[in-house]
Scaffold this active site. Structure first.
Site, PDB file in Angstrom:
ATOM      1  CD  GLU A  97       7.318  -6.755  -0.815  1.00 15.98           C
ATOM      2  OE1 GLU A  97       7.283  -7.918  -1.239  1.00 15.98           O
ATOM      3  OE2 GLU A  97       7.238  -6.481   0.395  1.00 15.98           O
TER       4      GLU A  97
HETATM    5  C1  TNX Z   1       9.631  -9.581   0.711  1.00 14.74           C
HETATM    6  S1  TNX Z   1      12.291  -8.514   0.472  1.00 14.74           S
HETATM    7  C2  TNX Z   1       9.714  -8.442   1.478  1.00 14.74           C
HETATM    8  C3  TNX Z   1       9.316  -8.505   2.894  1.00 14.74           C
HETATM    9  C4  TNX Z   1       8.835  -9.870   3.291  1.00 14.74           C
HETATM   10  C5  TNX Z   1       9.695 -10.911   2.633  1.00 14.74           C
HETATM   11  C6  TNX Z   1       9.382 -12.298   3.049  1.00 14.74           C
HETATM   12  C7  TNX Z   1      11.560  -7.242   0.671  1.00 14.74           C
HETATM   13  C8  TNX Z   1      12.337  -6.067   0.397  1.00 14.74           C
HETATM   14  N1  TNX Z   1      10.295  -7.277   1.069  1.00 14.74           N
HETATM   15  O1  TNX Z   1       8.344  -7.532   3.167  1.00 14.74           O
HETATM   16  O2  TNX Z   1       8.904  -9.980   4.667  1.00 14.74           O
HETATM   17  O3  TNX Z   1       9.567 -10.798   1.251  1.00 14.74           O
HETATM   18  O4  TNX Z   1      10.286 -13.210   2.548  1.00 14.74           O
END
Ligand code: TNX
Length: 532
Positions: free
Chosen positions: A343
């Protein structure tokens, strides 16, 4: 019951379990000397089970725990087993070197064949005792976890219980499907104390999970001491750094080392994660010089993601990254170091690539195998880099191409393995961006055939992540993890051929009284016929 010796692989075990369900329903005391659960009532399902109903063994006040002479590690496994059997039985369970004829519980190192590997074991139950044989102490540990589940649920109580401590007769030959069976705990969004982490480690060990990935840093908080950048924790681990400004805290290096060794005693490897270049607001808000404009943004404790990035063009960024990686690598005996990479929405694609092409070699420079969320493959890092798939799709060209180039993958599809997803619309905790994940969703998929182009050979293993935006306590962790954690544990350990929802839900039902006996909270999914 006929005294035949049915040879059942787990594929055929459902009928066998069903045949025994009448005696399963009876309280242990109703049939003294008769095992109250069949040899197949184990999670994860063992590879091969051969029941011998005439050969039950009953623990006695005089039962010894005998371990391989001359092996300190086997003795340590024996001590742990004795420690877990003493409170409920009230028996002394002395741990002694295994000399002379087998009687009681024996944990022996032996050549049980290459097929059983490092973690496999053979467990035999006869009226004289229970013998676990394995190539290594890790196999003895796995076998001793199986033995716990073969005893009545009351064995998990920490006070004296009255039950017939009978182990069902027969033998189990068992070994894992995947080398990596993991769980992740996010201690950045809400800090969880070393004692809470240890309690989770205990739960993982029971289900033969052998890696604990700790998500140590994120936008809200920085939860691991770094001596060369000390304010990361004095500020980022301070009070009010949890989501919504609730809670705070961090692991000192001493805490972390103690967790590593506590986990190692349970044959669990810690995988540390320092998330970068995104998910870094806590570092950016602590050290102004890490920002491109030299201005520290305010700390944040909301749940937004994807808004922060280390400054790709500044040399100090790489000094910071190297210092952190070096200190974490020094603290971590395990082979992996996870650098996140998810992300990074405000980092351009080119910058992301530039960053990872410098960060990944730093992990290798300090002797660790790089690990990242699946986005990391966009940077085309060394193919030794492990990619953790967290998508919800079963077609994913980027990850399939990475496999083509030679990467190994950890499967954590969010709509199957994310323990922070709500079970259904009424679940009071958790999120739902990947959908609701009921127990059957967590169980009914095949890690080796889930994503096109990511076949069995490319899969290093599975992992169940538990993000903690909404989770503040051990009760919260347990409620979200149990029972789904056991579904992922079974997918990681048990042979593909044993996969069977009706069998799993029956065996899962028997875990309820065990969690109750040890005061662990869990979600009573309506999909499971919970035992009384
Ligand atoms: C996605 S999964 C994220 C996290 C959040 C999560 C909540 C991922 C690699 N990143 O930053 O905590 O969703 O479900």
């Amino acid at each position: 019951m006929r005294r035949s010796k049915p040879r059942v692989t787990l594929a055929a075990a459902v009928a066998f379990t069903a045949a025994l369900s009448v005696s399963t329903a009876l309280p242990a005391a109703a049939e003294p000397g008769t095992a109250d659960s069949p040899l197949t009532a184990v999670i994860p399902a063992p590879a091969e089970v051969e029941a011998d109903p005439g050969a039950d063994y009953r623990l006695k006040p005089s039962t010894l725990v005998r371990t391989e002479p001359g092996s300190a590690a086997a003795r340590a496994v024996g001590r742990q087993l004795a420690d877990t059997l003493r409170p409920a039985t009230g028996y002394p369970m002395p741990v002694v070197p295994a000399h002379g004829p087998a009687n009681g519980i024996s944990l022996l190192l032996d050549d049980v064949g290459d097929d059983l590997g490092r973690e496999g074991y053979r467990l035999t139950v006869s009226p004289r005792g229970v013998t676990v044989r394995a190539n290594t102490p890790a196999g003895l540990f796995a076998g001793s976890q199986t033995l716990r589940q073969l005893l009545p649920a009351a064995i998990d109580s920490d006070s004296r219980q009255h039950a017939a401590w009978t182990v069902p007769g027969g033998s189990i030959t068992d070994h894992p499907r995947y080398d990596y069976r993991g769980a992740m705990l996010d201690i950045a969004r809400h800090f969880h104390t070393p004692d809470e982490i240890k309690s989770y480690i205990n739960e993982l060990a029971r289900y033969k999970i052998n890696h604990l990935h700790l998500h140590l840093t994120d936008d809200q908080g920085w939860r691991i001491e770094i001596e060369s950048w000390p304010e990361l924790t004095t500020v980022g681990g301070g009070p009010g750094t949890g989501v919504d400004g609730v809670g705070g805290g961090f692991l000192t290096k001493e805490d972390y080392r103690d967790l590593v060794s506590y986990a190692a005693d349970r044959y669990i490897t810690i995988v540390p994660e320092i998330d970068m270049p995104g998910h870094t607001n806590s570092a950016l808000s602590t050290y102004a010089e890490l920002n491109c404009d030299g201005v520290a943004p305010p700390p944040r404790t909301d749940m937004a993601v994807g808004y922060s990035s280390l400054c790709i063009d500044k040399e100090i960024t790489y000094e910071f990254v190297e210092d952190v990686i070096r200190e974490i690598a020094e603290l971590t005996p395990g082979p992996y170091l996870h650098i996140g990479g998810d992300e990074a929405h405000v980092t351009s694609e080119e910058d992301y690539r530039t960053f990872m092409r410098r960060a990944v070699p730093l992990v290798e420079k300090y002797g660790k195998r790089p690990f990242g969320w699946n986005e990391i493959v966009r940077a085309e890092p060394t193919t030794d880099t492990v990619a953790q798939y967290w998508g919800t799709a079963t077609e994913h060209a980027e990850i399939a191409d990475a496999v083509e180039r030679g990467h190994q993958v950890i499967m954590s599809p969010a709509n199957r393995t994310y323990l922070d997803m709500k079970y259904d619309e009424d679940t009071p905790l958790g999120l739902s961006w990947a959908g609701y994940v009921e127990v059957r969703d967590a169980y009914d998929w095949d890690p080796g055939a889930h994503v096109t182009g990511v076949g069995e050979d490319a899969v290093l293993g599975v992992e169940a992540p538990l993000w903690s935006e909404t989770l503040r306590s051990l009760d919260h962790i347990e409620y979200m993890a149990l029972p789904r954690l056991t579904a992922v544990a079974e997918l990681g350990w048990s042979p593909r051929s044993s996969h069977d929802w009706p069998s799993f839900r029956e065996r899962l039902a028997e875990q309820g009284p065990r969690w109750e006996a040890r005061d662990a909270g869990f979600y009573r999914s309506p999909q499971v016929p919970w035992a009384e």
